[in-house]
Design a protein around this motif. Sequence first.
Motif, PDB file in Angstrom:
ATOM      1  N   HIS A 190      42.713  69.846  14.735  1.00 26.60           N
ATOM      2  CA  HIS A 190      43.363  70.225  13.477  1.00 26.60           C
ATOM      3  C   HIS A 190      42.309  70.664  12.468  1.00 26.60           C
ATOM      4  O   HIS A 190      42.431  71.700  11.818  1.00 26.60           O
ATOM      5  N   ASP A 191      41.263  69.885  12.366  1.00 23.01           N
ATOM      6  CA  ASP A 191      40.219  70.157  11.383  1.00 23.01           C
ATOM      7  C   ASP A 191      39.525  71.499  11.663  1.00 23.01           C
ATOM      8  O   ASP A 191      39.322  72.308  10.754  1.00 23.01           O
ATOM      9  N   ILE A 192      39.194  71.733  12.922  1.00 19.19           N
ATOM     10  CA  ILE A 192      38.470  72.960  13.260  1.00 19.19           C
ATOM     11  C   ILE A 192      39.304  74.192  12.904  1.00 19.19           C
ATOM     12  O   ILE A 192      38.769  75.209  12.481  1.00 19.19           O
ATOM     13  N   TYR A 193      40.615  74.091  13.027  1.00 23.71           N
ATOM     14  CA  TYR A 193      41.458  75.245  12.703  1.00 23.71           C
ATOM     15  C   TYR A 193      41.946  75.223  11.246  1.00 23.71           C
ATOM     16  O   TYR A 193      42.782  76.022  10.868  1.00 23.71           O
ATOM     17  N   HIS A 194      41.416  74.275  10.481  1.00 27.11           N
ATOM     18  CA  HIS A 194      41.713  74.279   9.046  1.00 27.11           C
ATOM     19  C   HIS A 194      40.399  74.244   8.256  1.00 27.11           C
ATOM     20  O   HIS A 194      39.629  75.174   8.348  1.00 27.11           O
ATOM     21  N   ARG A 195      40.151  73.183   7.545  1.00 31.29           N
ATOM     22  CA  ARG A 195      39.013  73.212   6.626  1.00 31.29           C
ATOM     23  C   ARG A 195      37.638  72.987   7.264  1.00 31.29           C
ATOM     24  O   ARG A 195      36.615  73.160   6.620  1.00 31.29           O
ATOM     25  N   GLN A 196      37.615  72.569   8.495  1.00 32.76           N
ATOM     26  CA  GLN A 196      36.338  72.305   9.171  1.00 32.76           C
ATOM     27  C   GLN A 196      35.480  71.318   8.385  1.00 32.76           C
ATOM     28  O   GLN A 196      34.282  71.526   8.161  1.00 32.76           O
ATOM     29  N   GLU A 197      36.102  70.236   7.998  1.00 29.46           N
ATOM     30  CA  GLU A 197      35.395  69.207   7.227  1.00 29.46           C
ATOM     31  C   GLU A 197      34.186  68.682   7.985  1.00 29.46           C
ATOM     32  O   GLU A 197      33.144  68.388   7.411  1.00 29.46           O
ATOM     33  N   ILE A 198      34.324  68.570   9.295  1.00 25.97           N
ATOM     34  CA  ILE A 198      33.219  67.981  10.067  1.00 25.97           C
ATOM     35  C   ILE A 198      31.963  68.857  10.002  1.00 25.97           C
ATOM     36  O   ILE A 198      30.848  68.354  10.030  1.00 25.97           O
ATOM     37  N   ASN A 213      42.595  65.219  18.670  1.00 24.05           N
ATOM     38  CA  ASN A 213      43.638  65.922  17.939  1.00 24.05           C
ATOM     39  C   ASN A 213      43.257  66.173  16.499  1.00 24.05           C
ATOM     40  O   ASN A 213      43.475  67.256  15.963  1.00 24.05           O
ATOM     41  N   ALA A 214      42.665  65.146  15.885  1.00 21.04           N
ATOM     42  CA  ALA A 214      42.234  65.301  14.495  1.00 21.04           C
ATOM     43  C   ALA A 214      41.149  66.379  14.405  1.00 21.04           C
ATOM     44  O   ALA A 214      41.140  67.206  13.483  1.00 21.04           O
ATOM     45  N   PHE A 215      40.265  66.361  15.388  1.00 20.93           N
ATOM     46  CA  PHE A 215      39.174  67.340  15.434  1.00 20.93           C
ATOM     47  C   PHE A 215      39.739  68.760  15.541  1.00 20.93           C
ATOM     48  O   PHE A 215      39.333  69.670  14.806  1.00 20.93           O
ATOM     49  N   ILE A 257      32.171  62.754  16.770  1.00 20.02           N
ATOM     50  CA  ILE A 257      33.534  63.218  16.470  1.00 20.02           C
ATOM     51  C   ILE A 257      34.487  62.023  16.383  1.00 20.02           C
ATOM     52  O   ILE A 257      35.278  61.914  15.443  1.00 20.02           O
ATOM     53  N   VAL A 258      34.376  61.113  17.342  1.00 19.00           N
ATOM     54  CA  VAL A 258      35.237  59.926  17.323  1.00 19.00           C
ATOM     55  C   VAL A 258      34.999  59.141  16.038  1.00 19.00           C
ATOM     56  O   VAL A 258      35.937  58.734  15.343  1.00 19.00           O
ATOM     57  N   GLU A 259      33.728  58.973  15.694  1.00 21.31           N
ATOM     58  CA  GLU A 259      33.419  58.169  14.516  1.00 21.31           C
ATOM     59  C   GLU A 259      33.888  58.861  13.236  1.00 21.31           C
ATOM     60  O   GLU A 259      34.430  58.231  12.341  1.00 21.31           O
TER      61      GLU A 259
END
Lengths: 268, 313, 481
Positions: free
Chosen positions: C107-115, C103-105, C336-338
Amino acid sequence: MTMRLNVEHRTHYTYNAPVPYGLQQVRLRPKSRPGQLVETWDIEVLGGQVEVAFEDEHANSVDLVSFTPGQSEIEIICRGTVTTEDRAGVVGPQGGFVPLWLFQRSTDLTKPGDGTAALVAATTRQDDDLSTLHALSALVLSRIPYSTDQAAPDLTAEDVITLGHGVCQDHAHVFITAARAMGFPARYVSGYLMMNDRVDQDASHAWAEVHVPSLGWVGFDVSNGISPDARYIRVATGLDYRGAAPISGLRYGLAGEAMSVSLQVQQQ
Amino acid sequence: MLGKTAGGLFWMFRYLERAENTARMIDAGLRISLTRSSAAESEWTAILSSTGLKSAYEAAHGAPDGPKIIDFLLRDPGNPGSVMAGIETARTNARTVRTALTREVWEAVNECYMVLKKLLAQPIADRDLPRVLQVIRQRTAIVRGASHGSMVRNDIYNFCRIGTFFERADNTARILDQKYYILLPSVRLVGSASDNVQWDTILRATSTTRAYQTLHEGETDPRAIAQFLILDGRLPRSLAFCYGKIGENLGFIAQEYDTRHPCHALAETLCHKFKAHDMNAIFDYGLHEFISDFLADSARLGRQIEIDYRFTE
Amino acid sequence: MCRLDGMAKQTQFFDEMTGRGNGPRAPYEDYCAWFKNEDTARLLAKSEEAEALFRLIGVTFNVYGDPDATERLIPFDLVPRIMAAREWAKVAKGIEQRVRALNAFLHDIYHRQEIIRAGRLPAEMIARNDAFLPQMIGMTPPGDIYTHIVGTDLVRTGDDEFYVLEDNARTPSGVSYMLENRETMLHMFPELFSKVKVQPVSQYPRSLRRSLSACAPNACEGRPTLAVLTPGIHNSAYYEHAFIADQMSAELVEGHDLRVVDGRVAMRTTRGYKPIDVLYRRVDDDFLDPLTFNPDSMLGVPGIMDVYRAGGVTIANAPGTGIADDKAIYSYMPDIVEFYTGEKAILQNVPTHRCSDSEALKYVLDNLADLVVKEVHGSGGYGMLVGPAASKKEIAAFRAKLEANPGNYIAQPTLALSTVPILTEAGLAPRHVDLRPFVLVSPDRIEITPGGLTRVALTEGSLVVNSSQGGGTKDTWVLEE
């Protein structure tokens, strides 16, 4: 230099039979941003109603309009006043969440082919990106002179190159396709242009923006061979016409559609 | 409830009723062809006509022929009006409205379908026909029983009931429409009256022979048959009974929703016709005209219900 | 009298009933005690009874491209898969961690793409991912939940070894089988459940309702109205759609029942249009909204994405969650989990070779006979190669496909999937299984139904458990503490 522009834009659809159900996505709300201050802006719908208003992924303001069931005409009227500033086409850094690589994606309307490759090959590379892009813009206009003959909303960039002439939308598509082929993120812009010699404009306008590392987004109006100045109001952006179209819709039933546009842009 | 669901329930029960009625008519035809072979052809034709499948049959098979008609009405894969096709459509509707049905009703319909699919996979030999017809009646009765015993008396149930009575009334009216002339007072045949094969067809095709005899102490009289099938409120297949129920069920829905629609007024007008008329008045007006009017009114009511409860867009 | 002799000593695979052939493992002790006194013929008769029951209830699925068998049963085997409470606890903890990260992933992919900015995931993994929906950029769904319903596929290879095979964050199916399998077992063997204490699964529909209701949009007034969107009765999983709607007392709707009315997505009822707050949709992204996605779709609801972006409806699962089901993304799941939880992944990933990478491709081509090769976007067991089970001809044909489009494939070692016995005419016989637990995600909790759906390959030695490929199912028991 700044300008204060008044806009009245009416889009009138008539149908040869009542429409039982229909929806239109309306991207006709300019937003304030550096170089563009929207003082007032109203959208009125006759024969329909605004269901929801939201921001799409490109941060365009979108109104979803439904037809009043059984109507056979619908009119969307935009009225507003916008103060603009000449920033030599520079829009600035990418904001929001859309990653820049998305603007390098080709779409159905901007799929590069042999025509695009030939354009790119013929473009003289300059020392700086901006000059290169201006060279590309000039090349597109010289090879594809402005003409409203056979204008059609669904022409692809390659279609236009083959056809050899086009309108502002076609120029923007060809330019975007070529700029992407050269490695630049590029997008389509729909908006208004006040032509100096008249109040009644033929139609709303379209141009392109390219992202260059040093400046961010920069506009190119290929049809007029310039970068947008204070006479331009930027309304919506997208990967191509379909993503930024002022009005795009869907309706049930088999009624045929006819559209007429009246647009006035004048300086106050 | 979804409008589509209301429509699905209405049609599911119409198709079940129709399949059952078709089976009853095959039974009547079979009986007549066994006992009065000279009359068989014309009676089969009347039965085909009242199912509305006469021209489809003729296009496929030509002249009326007992075994062919039986197969056509029962299971011919080329006949969308066959009993099997009706059961299949009912079950498809049941799948669509699965969430509105109790598990008992769904299982009864599904089992009805599975049993008949197997039973009707091949043409039926003469000696097996009575048993097959019995299975059809039993299986549809189980669905009716399951809905009676397990469904909450709400809008869902009422739409099911309206479908059932609508089809049943239609069926009775269509049989009468085929045979109205033998019920007219002017053609009463002296002497042979109690042995009229056509009266027999009417009563058998509606499965009301026994009921009629019980209520009329064995006296067969065309006027009484007409009275019985049109106006007798005790007979669950009479027009008056079915419309009483339709009116009642529509009324329950109006009450539950606290809203009346044009279909309610229409249904009341129709019900009133049965209350206000006696057989003399109907004969004066013209039996044929009365039945034709009824079929037209009934179709209009069906469309109105469909609009008022939004079965479709 | 039933005997366990059929389970010959085997050491190659871990059997969940007999371990490595040493007699019943602890979770199976009570079951085996009961089973020994049973009669094979009676059980086989029960098996037929179960099949008749499934057919009557209509627990069927449609097979695409098979016009003669529009409604088929998934074979049911009545020997349960049994797990101890402690075994389950670890699995559940691992799944919860993984789902939280997913879920966090998203959210991130559709926002700032921090990963991506952090260099932990190459941008191409998203840019080339067909399931990535630009229309979701910047969109935060109600409750910030993207994957409301997840079905994580696990396989077991040893006493304490579980691997995640797939995450199924898009639209996991099979939950109706989990529930019906249990109902059937309760119906057939009531006495068994009094001897063995099994954690119930019947709360799932209530939990689903609660979980979805907790994600109602701001526009919702009062008690949320839920509906299940199905493509219709011809869809392979229609039974399940109807089942879920029925069980949670929601309407089962199709696209043509819905419209945008007064800024909401509303369904046409006998009393007029009624707004829906949460739509559990079983229609794929591409068909969801002809105005935004595939304009030819007849299955969707024009304008639903607009209402969604405006906050007028919750769509579960959120459009665009399929990026997490991509098998190339899967290979990054440990990272991703980490990245999002700050913890090491509890559940292991199967080592995955991305064939887009030329070195990996070379390795895969050299070892095709030992590997399982899957399409990056594939599902349902279609289009995959199980090297050890494939003929030379099949391997050669697959090699050609792989070489033509390496980016479309990933490869994994062939895992020694655990077995659970099934009942055959000759008694018990081991067959390979996997496990799909069902997870519900809401803003305040993650709920995992104890057990899940055990899928079993009915052919001896086969490793493919998918129902579309002839697999069956079993009831899955998690014992009480």
